[in-house]
Scaffold this motif. Structure first.
Motif, PDB file in Angstrom:
ATOM      1  N   UNK A  89       0.700  -1.286  -0.074  1.00  0.00           N
ATOM      2  CA  UNK A  89      -0.053   0.055   0.018  1.00  0.00           C
ATOM      3  C   UNK A  89       0.805   1.302   0.249  1.00  0.00           C
ATOM      4  N   UNK A  90       1.856   1.098   0.571  1.00  0.00           N
ATOM      5  CA  UNK A  90       2.702   2.332   0.647  1.00  0.00           C
ATOM      6  C   UNK A  90       3.591   2.421  -0.564  1.00  0.00           C
ATOM      7  N   UNK A  91       4.007   1.521  -1.161  1.00  0.00           N
ATOM      8  CA  UNK A  91       4.700   1.275  -2.675  1.00  0.00           C
ATOM      9  C   UNK A  91       3.606   2.079  -3.589  1.00  0.00           C
ATOM     10  N   UNK A  92       2.598   1.601  -3.383  1.00  0.00           N
ATOM     11  CA  UNK A  92       1.364   2.292  -4.217  1.00  0.00           C
ATOM     12  C   UNK A  92       1.345   3.685  -4.089  1.00  0.00           C
ATOM     13  N   UNK A  93       1.374   4.275  -3.096  1.00  0.00           N
ATOM     14  CA  UNK A  93       1.429   5.695  -2.855  1.00  0.00           C
ATOM     15  C   UNK A  93       2.835   6.132  -3.613  1.00  0.00           C
ATOM     16  N   UNK A  94       3.909   5.771  -3.315  1.00  0.00           N
ATOM     17  CA  UNK A  94       5.084   6.145  -3.841  1.00  0.00           C
ATOM     18  C   UNK A  94       4.994   5.996  -5.184  1.00  0.00           C
ATOM     19  N   UNK A  95       4.557   5.081  -5.804  1.00  0.00           N
ATOM     20  CA  UNK A  95       4.578   4.815  -7.267  1.00  0.00           C
ATOM     21  C   UNK A  95       3.633   6.056  -7.895  1.00  0.00           C
ATOM     22  N   UNK A  96       2.487   6.687  -7.186  1.00  0.00           N
ATOM     23  CA  UNK A  96       1.638   7.720  -7.719  1.00  0.00           C
ATOM     24  C   UNK A  96       2.384   8.968  -7.628  1.00  0.00           C
ATOM     25  N   UNK A  97       3.398   8.979  -6.649  1.00  0.00           N
ATOM     26  CA  UNK A  97       4.179  10.180  -6.539  1.00  0.00           C
ATOM     27  C   UNK A  97       5.341  10.202  -7.352  1.00  0.00           C
ATOM     28  N   UNK A  98       5.442   9.230  -8.110  1.00  0.00           N
ATOM     29  CA  UNK A  98       6.569   9.304  -9.182  1.00  0.00           C
ATOM     30  C   UNK A  98       7.897   8.886  -8.345  1.00  0.00           C
ATOM     31  N   UNK A  99       7.877   8.049  -7.627  1.00  0.00           N
ATOM     32  CA  UNK A  99       9.180   8.012  -6.692  1.00  0.00           C
ATOM     33  C   UNK A  99       9.504   6.546  -7.222  1.00  0.00           C
ATOM     34  N   UNK A 100       8.839   5.634  -7.733  1.00  0.00           N
ATOM     35  CA  UNK A 100       9.266   4.338  -8.039  1.00  0.00           C
ATOM     36  C   UNK A 100       9.904   4.119  -9.437  1.00  0.00           C
ATOM     37  N   UNK A 101      11.089   3.397  -9.508  1.00  0.00           N
ATOM     38  CA  UNK A 101      11.719   3.245 -10.811  1.00  0.00           C
ATOM     39  C   UNK A 101      11.015   2.137 -11.492  1.00  0.00           C
ATOM     40  N   UNK A 102      10.172   2.160 -12.571  1.00  0.00           N
ATOM     41  CA  UNK A 102       9.498   0.949 -13.171  1.00  0.00           C
ATOM     42  C   UNK A 102       8.276   0.802 -12.710  1.00  0.00           C
ATOM     43  N   UNK A 103       7.837  -0.378 -12.736  1.00  0.00           N
ATOM     44  CA  UNK A 103       6.358  -0.968 -12.331  1.00  0.00           C
ATOM     45  C   UNK A 103       6.199  -1.454 -11.161  1.00  0.00           C
ATOM     46  N   UNK A 104       4.870  -1.473 -10.586  1.00  0.00           N
ATOM     47  CA  UNK A 104       4.951  -1.961  -9.242  1.00  0.00           C
ATOM     48  C   UNK A 104       3.588  -3.081  -9.654  1.00  0.00           C
ATOM     49  N   UNK A 105       3.869  -4.166  -8.962  1.00  0.00           N
ATOM     50  CA  UNK A 105       3.247  -5.617  -9.179  1.00  0.00           C
ATOM     51  C   UNK A 105       2.737  -5.759  -7.864  1.00  0.00           C
ATOM     52  N   UNK A 106       1.658  -5.797  -7.584  1.00  0.00           N
ATOM     53  CA  UNK A 106       0.839  -6.082  -6.308  1.00  0.00           C
ATOM     54  C   UNK A 106       0.478  -7.505  -6.175  1.00  0.00           C
ATOM     55  N   UNK A 107       0.582  -7.752  -4.925  1.00  0.00           N
ATOM     56  CA  UNK A 107       0.098  -9.187  -4.602  1.00  0.00           C
ATOM     57  C   UNK A 107      -1.388  -9.178  -3.815  1.00  0.00           C
ATOM     58  N   UNK A 108      -2.073  -8.303  -3.955  1.00  0.00           N
ATOM     59  CA  UNK A 108      -3.194  -8.093  -3.159  1.00  0.00           C
ATOM     60  C   UNK A 108      -4.284  -9.124  -3.316  1.00  0.00           C
ATOM     61  N   UNK A 109      -4.361  -9.797  -2.538  1.00  0.00           N
ATOM     62  CA  UNK A 109      -5.368 -11.123  -2.305  1.00  0.00           C
ATOM     63  C   UNK A 109      -4.544 -12.459  -2.389  1.00  0.00           C
ATOM     64  N   UNK A 110      -3.402 -12.286  -2.535  1.00  0.00           N
ATOM     65  CA  UNK A 110      -2.619 -13.636  -2.482  1.00  0.00           C
ATOM     66  C   UNK A 110      -1.496 -13.615  -1.619  1.00  0.00           C
ATOM     67  N   UNK A 111      -1.501 -12.665  -0.792  1.00  0.00           N
ATOM     68  CA  UNK A 111      -0.465 -12.813   0.233  1.00  0.00           C
ATOM     69  C   UNK A 111      -0.232 -13.882   0.954  1.00  0.00           C
ATOM     70  N   UNK A 112      -1.544 -14.674   1.225  1.00  0.00           N
ATOM     71  CA  UNK A 112      -1.354 -15.993   2.198  1.00  0.00           C
ATOM     72  C   UNK A 112      -0.729 -16.955   1.499  1.00  0.00           C
ATOM     73  N   UNK A 113      -0.697 -17.506   0.288  1.00  0.00           N
ATOM     74  CA  UNK A 113       0.088 -18.593  -0.165  1.00  0.00           C
ATOM     75  C   UNK A 113       1.566 -18.193  -0.342  1.00  0.00           C
ATOM     76  N   UNK A 114       1.860 -17.223  -0.388  1.00  0.00           N
ATOM     77  CA  UNK A 114       3.355 -16.766  -0.256  1.00  0.00           C
ATOM     78  C   UNK A 114       3.949 -16.896   1.056  1.00  0.00           C
ATOM     79  N   UNK A 115       3.351 -16.351   1.847  1.00  0.00           N
ATOM     80  CA  UNK A 115       3.950 -16.490   3.117  1.00  0.00           C
ATOM     81  C   UNK A 115       3.710 -18.008   3.725  1.00  0.00           C
ATOM     82  N   UNK A 116       2.572 -18.579   3.575  1.00  0.00           N
ATOM     83  CA  UNK A 116       2.495 -19.925   4.140  1.00  0.00           C
ATOM     84  C   UNK A 116       3.378 -20.863   3.448  1.00  0.00           C
TER      85      UNK A 116
END
Length: 342
Positions: free
Chosen positions: A25-52
Motif C-alpha cells: 500500500x505504501x509502495x502504491x503511494x510512492x508509485x503515484x508520487x513518481x518515486x518508483x523506478x519502473x512498474x509496481x506489481x501488487x499481490x493484493x489477495x495473494x499474500x497468504x499462499x506466499x507467506x504460508x
C-alpha cells in the motif's frame, strides 16, 4: 480449517501477511508520487499462499520468488527498507540501484535471484535441487509460477528433468485465473494445473490458496516427500490477484462479480476470523501487530527516502566473475595449442 500450527506461529504468519499488504500500500503511494523506478506489481489477495509456503521451509532450504511473492521474502528475513530502496532504485538497495522490484538474491538467507522470463526459474531451481542431492544435503528448492507460465517450454523442460532425477523441487503454481489479461480457459484446456503432474509422473495437489493453513500443510507434505527422495511436487494454489497485472493496468477485463467473490475470501480476513473463532486472538492482538508494522514501515521508509541514488561508477562492478584460482598461471588457449603441436 484444521491447524497443527501454534498460536504464535499463526500470529507470526498473520504479521507477515499484514506486513506485505501494508508495504505494498505504501509502495502504491510512492508509485503515484513518481518515486518508483519502473512498474509496481501488487499481490493484493495473494499474500497468504506466499507467506504460508515460505513459512513451511526450514533453514538450509532454497527459495526463488516471482514479482508477486513479496510475503515469501519477508518470511526469509528481508526487511521493508530493502524493498523500498530496491523499488526506488537507491544506492543502498540490495542491488545498489542496478535492478529494481524483487530482482535480488541473498545466499546467506537461501534466496535465489529471480529471472524475469516466465518459466525459466523452474530449470534453475531444478539445478539447485540437483546440487543439493549430489551433495547429499536435506535442502529442498521451492519456487513459484503463474498459470500462464505453466504453458511455457522452460516450465515443462525443468519439471520433466526434476521428475526423471527425483529432485527435491517444489513448484507452487498460482492459478489466479488470468495470464495478464488472458483468461485461463484461452491458454490451457484443463481446469486444474496440478493435473499436469500426471504427465511427469510426479505428485500433484490442488489447495485453496487463500487458506493459509491448507497451503502450509500441503507445502509441508511436499517438503517431506522431497526429503524422503520421492521427487518433486507440483502444488497448485487457487487464488486471485485483486489488482491488474501491474499498477498501470486497471483490470477492466475482470468481471465485477468475480472480484466480489474473491473479496469475501480475503486470506488476511479469513485468518483473523479463524483466530477469533478459536479463541486464539482478538482485535487487541491485531491492532498491536498493525501498530508494530506501521512503526517499522515509517522508520524503513525514512531511511529509503534519505538514501542516495547510486554512484554511476559502480555500473561495471560485479559484471564479470573473477577467474577461478585454478586457472591462474595456466597457458592461454593459443599458447596451449602451440605447446601441444610442438
Amino acid at each position: 480449517m484444521e491447524a497443527t500450527l501454534t498460536r504464535e506461529q499463526l500470529l507470526d504468519m498473520y504479521y507477515y501477511m499484514k506486513l506485505t499488504r501494508m508495504v505494498e500500500e505504501r509502495l502504491q503511494r510512492l508509485y503515484r508520487q513518481g518515486k518508483i523506478v519502473g512498474g509496481l506489481y501488487r499481490s493484493l489477495g495473494q499474500e497468504g499462499e506466499s507467506v504460508a509456503s515460505a513459512y513451511a521451509l526450514e533453514e538450509g532450504d532454497f527459495l526463488a520468488v516471482m514479482i508477486r511473492n513479496l510475503g515469501a521474502l519477508f518470511v526469509r528475513g528481508v526487511r521493508p527498507w530493502e524493498i523500498f530502496t530496491q523499488y526506488m532504485g537507491k544506492g543502498t538497495s540490495p542491488t545498489r540501484g542496478k535492478d529494481n522490484i524483487v530482482h535480488f538474491g541473498s545466499v546467506e538467507r537461501g534466496i535465489i535471484p529471480p529471472i524475469s522470463h516466465l518459466g525459466d526459474l523452474i530449470p534453475v531451481m531444478a539445478g539447485i535441487a540437483l546440487a543439493s542431492k549430489m551433495q547429499r544435503k536435506r535442502s529442498v528448492a521451492l519456487t513459484y509460477i503463474g498459470d500462464g507460465g505453466t504453458s511455457t517450454g522452460a516450465f515443462h523442460e525443468g519439471l520433466n528433468f526434476a521428475a526423471v532425477l527425483k529432485l527435491p523441487l517444489i513448484v507452487i503454481a498460482e492459478d489466479n485465473g488470468y495470464a495478464y489479461s488472458t483468461p485461463k480457459h484461452k491458454q490451457m484446456a484443463i481446469e486444474n494445473i496440478a493435473d499436469r503432474a500426471i504427465g511427469y509422473g510426479i505428485f500433484g495437489e490442488t489447495v485453496d490458496g487463500n487458506d493459509v493453513i491448507a497451503v502450509y500443510q500441503a507445502t509441508r507434505r511436499a517438503i517431506q516427500r522431497a526429503r524422503e527422495g520421492l521427487g518433486p511436487t507440483l502444488l497448485e494454489v487457487k487464488t486471485f490477484r485483486m489488482r491488474g497485472h501491474a499498477e498501470h493496468d486497471d483490470a477492466w477485463y475482470v468481471p465485477r462479480e468475480l472480484l466480489e467473490y474473491w473479496q469475501k475470501r480475503d486470506p488476511i480476513l479469513r485468518l483473523e476470523t479463524y483466530l477469533k473463532e478459536h479463541g486464539m486472538a482478538d482485535e487487541t492482538d491485531f491492532e498491536a501487530i498493525t501498530r508494530r508494522i506501521e512503526e517499522e514501515i515509517e522508520a524503513d521508509l525514512q531511511y529509503a527516502e534519505q538514501s542516495p541514488m547510486p554512484d554511476p561508477r559502480i555500473a561495471l562492478e560485479d559484471v564479470y566473475a573473477e577467474a577461478p584460482s585454478v586457472l591462474e598461471g595456466a597457458p592461454r588457449p593459443r599458447e596451449h595449442a602451440a605447446k601441444t603441436r610442438s
